[in-house]
Write a protein that holds these residues in place. Structure first.
Motif: not given
Length: 264
Positions: A10-13, A233-234, A64-69, A25-29
């Motif tokens: 997730a990037e910058g949600i 939220g952060r 949101v990216l799933l398998g890089g997509r 601005g939530v991000g995680l992997g």
């Protein structure tokens, strides 16, 4: 860490509910074979983030990216077809079906239609598929320690067992990414140990990327290799369990205890 090394990212949600900023601005992997915990106070945005990751809710910004997509605008069904599974805080079992049938149904969504005539013509194939689904259901129930419950109705199970059946149903069709929303809620200590063993097996032996929300902090710290803390939220903090426990911001906002204590 490069993007391709994350199964889920997730990037910058960002999500707003009227004037309330639920996520900012939530991000995680989460990587293949990793168990990552997501903790924080009530109202921190954990379930909202799960809704965005699983496609139930679209973000106001971010991706949101799933398998890089990039799957930000993809439906929950599309994400499921590409390996994402999820459980919910509120139990979602089919109570009038047996435990085994709950797992069989979880595999049938991939099948197509065709009508009555097609069903007749394809009857041998359908029987073979049914046998395969039942064999898979039996294998998953054994791996989860639930084989003795296969013939019981799901609606009659106590909370802890029902939670385990929900987990088994989520992995009946093997996932690449598994989102678990408070899976240990209502479980006994022994059931939590069983849950932990199953989740470790999924990550270590099957390479599943697991992200779990859980209020039992001791359970999270023991099970997870990495922990992300949300507050208002952060992302407040992230790191190993030891790093998160030692972070004074986390203690002030959520744990409220000195590092080393088992906070619940």
């Amino acid at each position: 860490m490069r993007e391709r090394e994350h199964v889920l990212r997730a990037e910058g949600i960002g999500v707003r509910f009227g004037g309330i900023r639920a996520l900012d601005g939530v991000g995680l992997g989460v990587r293949r074979g990793e168990v990552c915990g997501l903790i924080g106070p009530n109202g921190a945005g954990k379930t909202t983030l799960f809704d965005v990751l699983s496609g139930i809710r679209g973000p106001d910004r971010g991706r949101v990216l799933l398998g890089g997509r990039d799957v930000t605008r993809r439906s929950p069904v599309w994400r499921a077809r590409h390996g994402m599974r999820r459980t919910f805080q509120r139990q979602q079992l089919f109570g009038q079906l047996t435990v085994a049938d709950n797992l069989v149904v979880a595999q049938e969504w991939r099948g197509g239609g065709g009508g009555f005539a097609a069903d007749l013509l394809a009857a041998p194939t359908r029987r073979a598929h049914e046998a395969g689904r039942r064999a898979r259901a039996a294998a998953v129930l054994r791996s989860c320690g639930l084989d003795a419950l296969a013939g019981q109705y799901a609606g009659a199970l106590p909370v802890g067992q029902a939670r385990m059946v929900e987990l088994a149903r989520a992995v009946a069709d093997p996932p690449a990414v598994l989102l678990l929303d408070e899976p240990a809620s209502g479980m006994t200590a022994e059931e939590r140990r069983q849950l932990s063993a199953v989740v470790r097996h999924l990550a270590d032996d099957e390479g599943c990327a697991v992200l779990l929300v859980e209020h039992n902090v001791a359970f999270v710290m023991e099970l997870c290799a990495r922990v992300v803390v949300l507050d208002l939220g952060r992302v407040l903090a992230h790191g190993t369990p030891a790093e998160v426990r030692a972070d004074p911001r986390v203690r002030d906002a959520y744990l409220g205890t000195p590092p080393g204590d088992d906070a619940r």
